[in-house]
Scaffold this motif. Structure first.
Motif, PDB file in Angstrom:
ATOM      1  N   GLU A 229      65.451  52.000  19.925  1.00 11.35           N
ATOM      2  CA  GLU A 229      65.455  52.486  21.309  1.00 11.35           C
ATOM      3  C   GLU A 229      64.668  53.782  21.441  1.00 11.35           C
ATOM      4  OE1 GLU A 229      69.207  52.611  23.226  1.00 11.35           O
ATOM      5  OE2 GLU A 229      69.412  50.426  23.242  1.00 11.35           O
ATOM      6  N   HIS A 230      64.836  54.676  20.469  1.00 10.78           N
ATOM      7  CA  HIS A 230      64.047  55.914  20.497  1.00 10.78           C
ATOM      8  C   HIS A 230      62.564  55.599  20.363  1.00 10.78           C
ATOM      9  CE1 HIS A 230      62.812  59.932  18.449  1.00 10.78           C
ATOM     10  NE2 HIS A 230      62.622  59.998  19.762  1.00 10.78           N
ATOM     11  N   GLY A 231      62.237  54.621  19.518  1.00 16.79           N
ATOM     12  CA  GLY A 231      60.852  54.220  19.361  1.00 16.79           C
ATOM     13  C   GLY A 231      60.267  53.669  20.647  1.00 16.79           C
ATOM     14  N   ALA A 232      61.062  52.839  21.341  1.00 15.91           N
ATOM     15  CA  ALA A 232      60.597  52.281  22.611  1.00 15.91           C
ATOM     16  C   ALA A 232      60.358  53.391  23.629  1.00 15.91           C
ATOM     17  CB  ALA A 232      61.620  51.279  23.136  1.00 15.91           C
ATOM     18  N   GLN A 233      61.278  54.345  23.685  1.00 14.06           N
ATOM     19  CA  GLN A 233      61.119  55.456  24.623  1.00 14.06           C
ATOM     20  C   GLN A 233      59.867  56.267  24.303  1.00 14.06           C
ATOM     21  OE1 GLN A 233      64.504  58.088  24.865  1.00 14.06           O
ATOM     22  NE2 GLN A 233      63.708  59.123  26.671  1.00 14.06           N
ATOM     23  N   SER A 234      59.631  56.523  23.024  1.00 14.39           N
ATOM     24  CA  SER A 234      58.431  57.268  22.622  1.00 14.39           C
ATOM     25  C   SER A 234      57.161  56.523  23.019  1.00 14.39           C
ATOM     26  CB  SER A 234      58.445  57.505  21.111  1.00 14.39           C
ATOM     27  OG  SER A 234      59.546  58.300  20.726  1.00 14.39           O
ATOM     28  N   LEU A 235      57.176  55.212  22.826  1.00 10.61           N
ATOM     29  CA  LEU A 235      55.999  54.400  23.159  1.00 10.61           C
ATOM     30  C   LEU A 235      55.783  54.351  24.670  1.00 10.61           C
ATOM     31  CD1 LEU A 235      53.831  52.834  21.691  1.00 10.61           C
ATOM     32  CD2 LEU A 235      55.309  50.818  21.725  1.00 10.61           C
ATOM     33  N   SER A 251      45.261  47.909  34.156  1.00 13.28           N
ATOM     34  CA  SER A 251      46.272  46.940  33.713  1.00 13.28           C
ATOM     35  C   SER A 251      46.864  47.454  32.404  1.00 13.28           C
ATOM     36  CB  SER A 251      45.664  45.552  33.494  1.00 13.28           C
ATOM     37  OG  SER A 251      45.113  45.019  34.678  1.00 13.28           O
ATOM     38  N   LEU A 252      48.187  47.421  32.321  1.00 11.24           N
ATOM     39  CA  LEU A 252      48.903  47.771  31.099  1.00 11.24           C
ATOM     40  C   LEU A 252      49.768  46.579  30.736  1.00 11.24           C
ATOM     41  CD1 LEU A 252      50.563  51.062  30.086  1.00 11.24           C
ATOM     42  CD2 LEU A 252      51.981  49.008  30.098  1.00 11.24           C
ATOM     43  N   SER A 253      49.759  46.198  29.466  1.00 10.47           N
ATOM     44  CA  SER A 253      50.454  44.973  29.069  1.00 10.47           C
ATOM     45  C   SER A 253      51.608  45.275  28.134  1.00 10.47           C
ATOM     46  CB  SER A 253      49.477  43.999  28.399  1.00 10.47           C
ATOM     47  OG  SER A 253      48.764  44.646  27.362  1.00 10.47           O
ATOM     48  N   LEU A 254      52.670  44.480  28.281  1.00 13.91           N
ATOM     49  CA  LEU A 254      53.854  44.585  27.438  1.00 13.91           C
ATOM     50  C   LEU A 254      54.259  43.187  27.002  1.00 13.91           C
ATOM     51  CD1 LEU A 254      56.003  47.024  29.623  1.00 13.91           C
ATOM     52  CD2 LEU A 254      54.910  47.608  27.452  1.00 13.91           C
ATOM     53  N   SER A 255      54.645  43.039  25.746  1.00 19.10           N
ATOM     54  CA  SER A 255      55.236  41.773  25.308  1.00 19.10           C
ATOM     55  C   SER A 255      56.439  42.079  24.436  1.00 19.10           C
ATOM     56  CB  SER A 255      54.218  40.900  24.561  1.00 19.10           C
ATOM     57  OG  SER A 255      53.915  41.415  23.280  1.00 19.10           O
ATOM     58  N   TYR A 256      57.373  41.142  24.443  1.00 17.01           N
ATOM     59  CA  TYR A 256      58.642  41.367  23.745  1.00 17.01           C
ATOM     60  C   TYR A 256      59.099  40.070  23.103  1.00 17.01           C
ATOM     61  CZ  TYR A 256      63.465  42.886  22.949  1.00 17.01           C
ATOM     62  OH  TYR A 256      64.667  43.205  22.379  1.00 17.01           O
ATOM     63  N   GLY A 257      59.590  40.177  21.870  1.00 17.26           N
ATOM     64  CA  GLY A 257      60.037  38.991  21.141  1.00 17.26           C
ATOM     65  C   GLY A 257      61.457  38.602  21.473  1.00 17.26           C
ATOM     66  N   GLY A 258      61.706  38.319  22.742  1.00 19.79           N
ATOM     67  CA  GLY A 258      63.044  37.946  23.202  1.00 19.79           C
ATOM     68  C   GLY A 258      63.092  37.958  24.716  1.00 19.79           C
ATOM     69  N   ARG A 264      63.289  45.511  29.493  1.00 20.88           N
ATOM     70  CA  ARG A 264      63.329  46.323  30.719  1.00 20.88           C
ATOM     71  C   ARG A 264      64.503  47.293  30.746  1.00 20.88           C
ATOM     72  NH1 ARG A 264      62.233  40.644  33.488  1.00 20.88           N
ATOM     73  NH2 ARG A 264      59.935  40.639  33.429  1.00 20.88           N
ATOM     74  N   ASN A 265      65.483  47.044  29.909  1.00 22.10           N
ATOM     75  CA  ASN A 265      66.639  47.936  29.836  1.00 22.10           C
ATOM     76  C   ASN A 265      66.477  49.030  28.786  1.00 22.10           C
ATOM     77  OD1 ASN A 265      68.215  46.737  31.886  1.00 22.10           O
ATOM     78  ND2 ASN A 265      68.914  45.142  30.487  1.00 22.10           N
ATOM     79  N   LEU A 266      65.347  49.049  28.088  1.00 24.93           N
ATOM     80  CA  LEU A 266      65.114  50.075  27.075  1.00 24.93           C
ATOM     81  C   LEU A 266      64.806  51.413  27.739  1.00 24.93           C
ATOM     82  CD1 LEU A 266      62.926  48.005  24.585  1.00 24.93           C
ATOM     83  CD2 LEU A 266      65.236  48.875  24.147  1.00 24.93           C
ATOM     84  N   PRO A 267      65.202  52.532  27.114  1.00 27.05           N
ATOM     85  CA  PRO A 267      64.938  53.844  27.718  1.00 27.05           C
ATOM     86  C   PRO A 267      63.444  54.118  27.829  1.00 27.05           C
ATOM     87  CG  PRO A 267      65.734  54.060  25.443  1.00 27.05           C
ATOM     88  CD  PRO A 267      65.926  52.627  25.827  1.00 27.05           C
ATOM     89  N   GLY A 268      63.060  54.655  28.979  1.00 33.18           N
ATOM     90  CA  GLY A 268      61.663  54.980  29.218  1.00 33.18           C
ATOM     91  C   GLY A 268      60.901  53.918  29.970  1.00 33.18           C
ATOM     92  N   TYR A 269      61.490  52.723  30.083  1.00 34.14           N
ATOM     93  CA  TYR A 269      60.779  51.633  30.768  1.00 34.14           C
ATOM     94  C   TYR A 269      60.568  51.949  32.254  1.00 34.14           C
ATOM     95  CZ  TYR A 269      59.966  47.138  33.062  1.00 34.14           C
ATOM     96  OH  TYR A 269      59.462  46.132  33.844  1.00 34.14           O
ATOM     97  N   HIS A 270      61.626  52.357  32.950  1.00 35.86           N
ATOM     98  CA  HIS A 270      61.514  52.573  34.401  1.00 35.86           C
ATOM     99  C   HIS A 270      60.610  53.753  34.754  1.00 35.86           C
ATOM    100  CE1 HIS A 270      64.205  49.334  35.379  1.00 35.86           C
ATOM    101  NE2 HIS A 270      65.118  49.807  34.535  1.00 35.86           N
ATOM    102  N   PRO A 271      60.640  54.881  34.011  1.00 35.91           N
ATOM    103  CA  PRO A 271      59.634  55.916  34.282  1.00 35.91           C
ATOM    104  C   PRO A 271      58.203  55.416  34.089  1.00 35.91           C
ATOM    105  CG  PRO A 271      61.452  56.844  33.041  1.00 35.91           C
ATOM    106  CD  PRO A 271      61.676  55.362  33.076  1.00 35.91           C
ATOM    107  N   LEU A 272      57.982  54.521  33.112  1.00 36.98           N
ATOM    108  CA  LEU A 272      56.646  53.958  32.918  1.00 36.98           C
ATOM    109  C   LEU A 272      56.231  53.126  34.126  1.00 36.98           C
ATOM    110  CD1 LEU A 272      54.106  53.254  31.329  1.00 36.98           C
ATOM    111  CD2 LEU A 272      55.411  51.468  30.149  1.00 36.98           C
TER     112      LEU A 272
END
Length: 314
Positions: A229-235, A251-258, A264-272
């Motif tokens: 989660e900290h890693g996701a927020q840093s990214l 355009s900014l792209s995101l992919s997730y293995g699940g 979308r619930n990871l910290p930092g997602y909504h500010p991005l």
């Protein structure tokens, strides 16, 4: 001139973007634990893979990129009569044979297309342009999005190819793995000793996660963080800063293995998402390809953007 687009299935492009823009997908066959999956960006097939809960067994999976013959058949059967030029974009040639396969297929296609076009009432020549995005997974998406934009703007094949190659050189693909032991096991199964046993064990014990970057044909770590989660927020925070500094492609792209809701619930997602909205940058989200998941593990996340040269600090 009618210009079509074909992509490698390991490019993490959303399915609705593919369908809206009539993009052809060069599939990857994935064989794991006695089962076979056709990786072609089909969300139902991705869900079938996830539902199998193959977990750690996927590190021994076999992947087969579209062969030279497969690419020939796709273009000759479905594209030469519809388009005057096809631009093919692949993940980095240093990590997959698909780029070389497309190059080889193009020679045969350009020798054999004329009867098919004449039968369809097309008399002009047919062209192919092949682009190595020089990155992987979500990192390949900015070059694809820019290719589509250039085609819509009525640019010539030469202009489209030149711009796509430039954006590929400026594309950054970042990956945050969830399970270092899985990543090590997969690397060893492919003869890649870059993730050592000691590193993976130490990382697992301390919950240290590397942030990996794929850029200009090379991959390697650019930072490390404690906890996914900290890693996701840093990214996400890094991406927000790059968006505010200005991207070469909006355009900014995101992919997730699940499940994407988990991402979308990871910290930092909504500010991005707010930073992207303020800057007029489109976020293209998609499930990670099956190929991506068997190589880096379920639950991993990748992020792609195109920008000027800079030093990433995590």
């Amino acid at each position: 001139m009618r210009i079509g687009v074909a992509i490698d299935a390991a490019c993490d492009v959303p399915r609705d973007f593919i369908e809206h823009n009539g993009i052809a997908v060069m599939p990857v066959t994935v064989k794991v634990d006695g089962q076979s999956f056709k990786d072609d960006r089909d969300p139902d097939e991705i869900r079938r893979f996830l539902d199998q809960k193959l977990g750690s067994r996927s590190h021994s999976a076999e992947t087969e990129a579209s062969s030279v013959e497969d690419v020939q058949n796709l273009v000759l059967d479905h594209m030469v009569a519809r388009f005057d030029c096809v631009v093919c974009l692949t993940i980095m040639a240093t990590r997959s044979p698909i780029h070389d396969n497309v190059i080889k297929a193009s020679f045969a296609i350009l020798k054999n297309y004329r009867p098919l076009r004449e039968a369809a009432g097309q008399t002009g020549p047919f062209l192919m342009r092949v682009v190595d995005t020089r990155t992987i997974f979500a990192g390949s998406v900015p070059a694809i999005a820019e290719t589509v934009r250039m085609i819509r703007a009525g640019k010539s094949p030469a202009e489209v190819r030149e711009r796509a190659a430039h954006i590929s050189d400026c594309s950054y693909g970042y990956m945050l793995p969830r399970d270092l032991n899985y990543l090590r096991s997969r690397a060893r199964s492919k003869g890649d000793r870059s993730v050592s046993f000691l590193t993976s064990m130490l990382g697992s014990a301390l919950d240290i996660k590397p942030i990996l970057r794929a850029h200009r044909g090379e991959t390697g770590p650019v930072g490390k963080v404690r906890g996914f989660e900290h890693g996701a927020q840093s990214l996400f925070e890094y991406a927000s800063r790059r968006v505010q500094a200005g991207l070469l492609v909006p355009s900014l792209s995101l992919s997730y293995g699940g499940d994407l809701d988990d991402m979308r619930n990871l910290p930092g997602y909504h500010p991005l998402t707010r930073a992207c909205g303020d800057a007029g940058v489109e976020i293209l989200e998609s499930p990670m390809s099956i190929t991506g998941m068997v190589n880096v593990g379920e639950g991993a996340m990748t992020l792609g953007l195109a920008g000027e040269d800079h030093v990433a600090e995590f």
